[in-house]
Motif scaffolding. Structure first.
Motif, mmCIF file in Angstrom:
data_model
loop_
_atom_site.group_PDB
_atom_site.id
_atom_site.type_symbol
_atom_site.label_atom_id
_atom_site.label_comp_id
_atom_site.label_asym_id
_atom_site.label_seq_id
_atom_site.Cartn_x
_atom_site.Cartn_y
_atom_site.Cartn_z
ATOM 1 N N PHE A 102 -13.940 2.598 -13.837
ATOM 2 C CA PHE A 102 -13.508 4.367 -13.718
ATOM 3 C C PHE A 102 -14.041 5.233 -14.692
ATOM 4 C CE2 PHE A 102 -10.081 1.133 -11.978
ATOM 5 C CZ PHE A 102 -10.872 0.875 -10.802
ATOM 6 N N ILE A 115 -3.375 -2.639 -8.365
ATOM 7 C CA ILE A 115 -4.713 -3.030 -8.911
ATOM 8 C C ILE A 115 -4.476 -3.791 -9.908
ATOM 9 C CG2 ILE A 115 -7.179 -2.175 -9.000
ATOM 10 C CD1 ILE A 115 -6.472 -0.236 -7.075
ATOM 11 N N THR A 163 0.795 -1.467 -0.114
ATOM 12 C CA THR A 163 -0.329 0.437 -0.088
ATOM 13 C C THR A 163 0.610 1.214 0.401
ATOM 14 O OG1 THR A 163 0.051 -0.164 2.453
ATOM 15 C CG2 THR A 163 -1.714 -1.040 1.205
ATOM 16 N N THR A 164 0.265 2.287 -0.252
ATOM 17 C CA THR A 164 0.909 3.851 -0.439
ATOM 18 C C THR A 164 1.533 3.854 1.039
ATOM 19 O OG1 THR A 164 -0.784 4.873 -0.399
ATOM 20 C CG2 THR A 164 -0.109 4.583 -2.643
ATOM 21 N N LEU A 171 -12.249 8.441 -7.808
ATOM 22 C CA LEU A 171 -12.213 6.890 -6.972
ATOM 23 C C LEU A 171 -12.853 7.377 -5.559
ATOM 24 C CD1 LEU A 171 -13.323 4.150 -7.965
ATOM 25 C CD2 LEU A 171 -10.489 4.058 -7.750
ATOM 26 N N ASP A 172 -12.315 8.544 -4.638
ATOM 27 C CA ASP A 172 -12.271 8.330 -3.201
ATOM 28 C C ASP A 172 -13.570 9.136 -3.478
ATOM 29 O OD1 ASP A 172 -9.771 7.498 -2.081
ATOM 30 O OD2 ASP A 172 -8.490 9.211 -3.382
ATOM 31 N N HIS A 183 -8.259 0.133 -3.357
ATOM 32 C CA HIS A 183 -8.287 0.624 -3.556
ATOM 33 C C HIS A 183 -8.640 1.291 -1.955
ATOM 34 C CE1 HIS A 183 -7.827 4.969 -5.417
ATOM 35 N NE2 HIS A 183 -9.043 5.346 -4.457
ATOM 36 N N ASP A 209 -2.140 2.417 -7.999
ATOM 37 C CA ASP A 209 -3.714 1.384 -9.328
ATOM 38 C C ASP A 209 -2.479 0.901 -9.962
ATOM 39 O OD1 ASP A 209 -5.271 3.366 -8.528
ATOM 40 O OD2 ASP A 209 -4.656 5.121 -9.742
ATOM 41 N N ALA A 222 -10.869 -4.637 -7.202
ATOM 42 C CA ALA A 222 -10.331 -3.094 -7.358
ATOM 43 C C ALA A 222 -11.005 -2.113 -6.336
ATOM 44 C CB ALA A 222 -10.612 -2.833 -8.655
#
Length: 247
Positions: A212, A171, A25-26, A222-223, A162, A168, A158
């Motif tokens: 998307f 994913i 993860t980021t 997306l958020d 996310h 991305d 996905a």
């Protein structure tokens, strides 16, 4: 350092059964192994498959199949609680209508696939919202599936990745793994031409991109979709990360 568990579990009766664990993860963490699985349907598991899935401790299944699909392939494991989050399939009927009109080509099939992904956002958001409601109740280990485990399940996976902060490109890699593992049921829609069956029997990046795209035009990004449509605010996303990321 111990080796990672297998991502793909080679089951005889479910070719696309995969673990969403081990993805970075980021924020420098990783998704937990053996918590969330994604699969094609569980109606053809062999006795040996059942032992493997039982050993994983899977307790809940979140099933995106429509009414007739569910009836045709009921989960063979009584100990798994199945939660139905139906998204009725539309693509094969649309393809047959094009075939009857004499207008069916592979590009038409590809566009019908993309349109079905846009419709996940436009018409089926309630099913994905319900999925996240269940995920927040922490029923792991759990499995998410549809019939092939590639489209409805692919979009759901996905969204989950996310929400957990997986980048991305990772994913996209997970999404495309279906093309390596999924074995098509030869009896399905065999009246359609081979190139059309190829289009609907695999996944391509443009399908997920279409979903998307619909998210962008309907919600901004997306958020915002997670927050405004799926009820995943900052508190809920933190709670998801606590459950499904390594600490």
């Amino acid at each position: 350092m111990s080796a990672s568990p297998a991502r793909h579990l080679a089951l005889q009766g479910a070719s696309n059964f995969r673990d969403l664990g081990g993805y970075p993860t980021t924020d420098g963490r990783a998704t937990r192994w053996r918590h969330i699985f994604r699969s094609n349907h569980l109606g053809q598991l062999t006795a040996a498959d059942v032992e493997i899935v039982r050993a994983l401790g899977v307790r809940s299944a979140f099933d995106f199949r429509g009414l007739e699909e569910r009836a045709a392939g009921v989960c063979v494991m009584n100990e798994i609680t199945v939660h139905s989050l139906p998204i009725e399939p539309t693509v094969v009927a649309a393809l047959r209508a094009e075939l009857a009109r004499g207008t069916l080509t592979a590009p038409v099939a590809l566009e019908l696939m993309r349109e079905s992904y846009r419709d996940y956002v436009r018409h089926n958001t309630h099913s994905f919202r319900a999925l996240f409601g269940h995920l927040l109740e922490d029923r792991a280990p759990l499995v998410i599936h549809c019939t092939a485990g590639k489209d409805r399940t692919g979009f759901a996976s996905a969204l989950i990745l996310h929400a957990l902060g997986v980048p991305d490109d990772v994913i996209a890699e997970d999404y495309l793994l279906t093309n390596r593992h999924y074995k098509r049921d030869a009896s399905n829609a065999s009246d359609l031409p081979a190139d059309v069956l190829d289009a609907i029997g695999s996944v391509e990046a443009s399908y997920l991109a279409a979903a998307f795209e619909a998210v962008g035009s309907e919600y901004g990004d997306l958020d915002a979709y997670l927050r405004d449509a799926l009820n995943l605010g900052a508190t809920e996303r933190t709670a998801l990360k606590e459950r499904y990321l390594e600490s």
